[in-house]
Design an enzyme around this catalytic site. Structure first.
Site, short mmCIF file in Angstrom:
data_model
loop_
_atom_site.label_atom_id
_atom_site.label_comp_id
_atom_site.label_asym_id
_atom_site.label_seq_id
_atom_site.Cartn_x
_atom_site.Cartn_y
_atom_site.Cartn_z
N LYS A 143 6.39 10.82 -0.38
CA LYS A 143 7.23 10.44 0.76
C LYS A 143 7.85 9.09 0.52
O LYS A 143 9.00 9.01 0.96
CB LYS A 143 6.23 10.20 1.71
CG LYS A 143 6.48 9.70 3.10
CD LYS A 143 5.66 9.41 4.19
CE LYS A 143 4.63 8.41 3.98
NZ LYS A 143 3.85 7.65 5.07
N ARG A 158 3.26 15.41 5.86
CA ARG A 158 4.19 15.83 6.94
C ARG A 158 5.63 15.86 6.56
O ARG A 158 6.38 16.39 7.09
CB ARG A 158 3.77 14.86 8.22
CG ARG A 158 2.76 15.23 8.98
CD ARG A 158 2.50 14.13 10.29
NE ARG A 158 1.83 13.07 9.84
CZ ARG A 158 1.71 11.83 10.56
NH1 ARG A 158 2.38 12.19 11.91
NH2 ARG A 158 1.40 10.86 9.97
N LEU A 212 0.84 -1.20 0.07
CA LEU A 212 -0.18 0.17 0.15
C LEU A 212 0.74 1.30 0.07
O LEU A 212 1.59 1.55 0.66
CB LEU A 212 -0.84 -0.08 1.43
CG LEU A 212 -1.63 -1.24 1.38
CD1 LEU A 212 -2.83 -1.11 2.62
CD2 LEU A 212 -2.44 -1.81 0.19
#
Length: 488
Positions: free
Chosen positions: A17, A10, A3
């Protein structure tokens, strides 16, 4: 299934990310390497944020992986549901067997731990086996709920947990092994009725437990393996821990690391026994170092091959080959295509690019060699450069074996220097030099008398020159038979 659809806000980065790197690999590459070790029949990766960029990277790393797009319905449960449907469509039949769910942002997860999870799941005949860990600070993680006899009954997400449940220190890693049909049935019954308004994959455990399915946990004593990176602080901490593990592995394999705190080695790097890494060494990419070689201090090398017994000191290099017994540095810059032969030398303040240097040849100090081939047993003098670029095209310089070049020789490419030839200091070689010849390009020296006095009047140099000339005139005016000591 992996996933990898999260936005990772953040991280505060234009880079998704899971494409941030540590240890020489992106987080998604670490994840794919770990799950591929299980040799799965099929592999699906669920993407959404920066979809094209992430999908392209996954396809590059694992061309056989199936890319699944998450829709507008949020949550890991929805991601798993879509992946399961896509895998079933790909196989044109109902899925059976074990489905492993992992994530794209847990870079320290090892293949060994995944194998342990799958093995326990299959040997115990579980409907679900979840990977958990005991941590001191469980904030932000889902808590593992157990009955009095220790049976896993479900998972409560942090934002939905009661005060009592928040005190639980056993956390859900999110990594689970499922029976495929059990997973499909439970996913059809989960909803978005929670604090986040998401379809939680963790709700599957409660549903299956209520159905009487066997739910179990594998508890790891290594929480780092299930630690995710949501911001750059966590990424740095995971990177440091990964590097510590890599260095520990190599030290136990016979490598000397003088200062682990200042030494960084990527996961792909290969080191032989009795290699020594001095402080400040950074080895990246597919760098390899053979036995008895010494690297450092203060070297940054990427995709560099270092031969047995070679030494590399205070060097920055990439895409280079340093053969056995050769020495490099200090303060050398090796660019791609540099090949240094056995027992050769590239010395202080030297830059090389796309150059082959024969065995025992030396480029000792203060120079540049680019687009060149240098034979064996040749000594290139101080300050030599290859002028390889004419403003439009690069040209090649060929220097033979046994050549000796004087200081500040310039090779204006294309040019060839034959075996055993010499060049004088300051030579500018614009045409080829025959074997054994001495090449000179020296103009007669001309001195413009009193130029400084006439053109720089009032300067310190002019004052000193005037004083020196007056001293010479006074000295020349002394009589030949003047007593010793007079006029000094």
């Amino acid at each position: 299934m992996v996933l990898a659809a999260g936005a990772g806000t953040r991280m505060k980065s234009r880079t998704p990310k899971i494409l941030h790197e540590l240890g020489g690999r992106s987080m998604i590459e670490h994840a794919l390497v770990a799950v591929r070790s299980l040799k799965p029949h099929r592999l699906a990766a669920v993407v959404r944020h920066e979809r094209d960029l992430v999908a392209a990277k996954i396809n590059q790393l694992d061309p056989e992986a199936l890319i699944v797009d998450q829709d507008e319905v949020p949550g890991t449960g929805r991601a798993a549901q879509l992946a399961l449907q896509a895998l079933a469509e790909q196989s044109a039949s109902q899925l059976e067997g074990t489905v492993l769910v992992s994530y794209g942002d847990v870079p320290l997860l090892s293949s060994e731990l995944l194998q342990q999870l799958v093995r326990a799941h299959q040997q115990q005949g579980n409907a679900i086996t979840v990977l958990t860990a005991l941590v001191q600070d469980p904030s932000g993680y889902g808590r593992i709920l157990r009955s009095r006899d220790g049976t896993v009954t479900g998972i409560r997400e942090d934002k939905d947990a009661s005060e009592a449940e928040l005190l639980i220190t056993e956390i859900n890693s999110g990594i689970c092994a499922f029976d495929a049909q059990v997973l499909a049935s439970a996913l059809a019954r989960i909803s978005t009725d929670n604090a986040q308004g998401e379809m939680y994959l963790t709700d599957v455990l409660g549903i299956v437990a209520a159905d009487g399915g066997q739910v179990a946990a594998v508890v790891t004593d290594d929480p780092w393996q299930v630690e995710g990176a949501n911001d750059r602080v966590q990424l740095a901490a995971l990177g440091a821990e990964l590097n510590r593990r890599v260095l520990e592995y190599w030290m136990r394999a016979g490598v000397t690391v003088i200062d682990p705190a200042s030494t960084w080695v990527d996961v792909q790097v290969k080191l032989a026994e009795d290699v020594t890494l001095l402080p400040g060494s950074q080895l990246h990419g597919n760098t390899t170092v053979d036995r008895d070689a010494v690297v450092g201090p203060d070297c940054t090398l990427r995709d560099v091959q270092i031969g047995e017994g070679a030494t590399v000191t205070r060097c920055h290099g990439s895409g280079a080959i340093i053969s056995a017994g050769a020495s490099v540095g200090p303060f050398s810059y090796l660019r791609p295509g540099t090949v240094l032969g056995e027992e050769g030398k590239i010395g202080a303040f030297y830059e090389t690019k796309n150059v082959r240097i024969g065995a025992r040849s030396k480029l000792s100090h203060l120079g540049y060699a680019g687009d060149a081939e240098i034979g064996e047993d040749t000594n290139i003098g101080c300050g030599n450069i290859t002028a390889n670029y004419d403003g439009e095209k690069k040209h090649r310089t060929v220097i033979g074996s046994g050549v000796r070049t004087g200081s500040n020789t310039v090779f204006v490419a294309p040019v060839e220097v034959g075996d055993g030839a010499y060049s004088g200091a300051g030579a500018v070689l614009r045409k080829s030099v025959p074997p054994g010849a001495l090449a000179l390009s020296i103009a007669a020296q001309r001195n413009a008398e009193e130029w400084v006095i006439n053109h720089r009047p009032g300067s310190r140099s002019a004052e000193l020159a005037q004083s020196a000339l007056q001293g010479l005139e006074a000295s020349s005016a002394l009589p030949i038979d003047a007593p010793a000591g007079e006029g000094k």
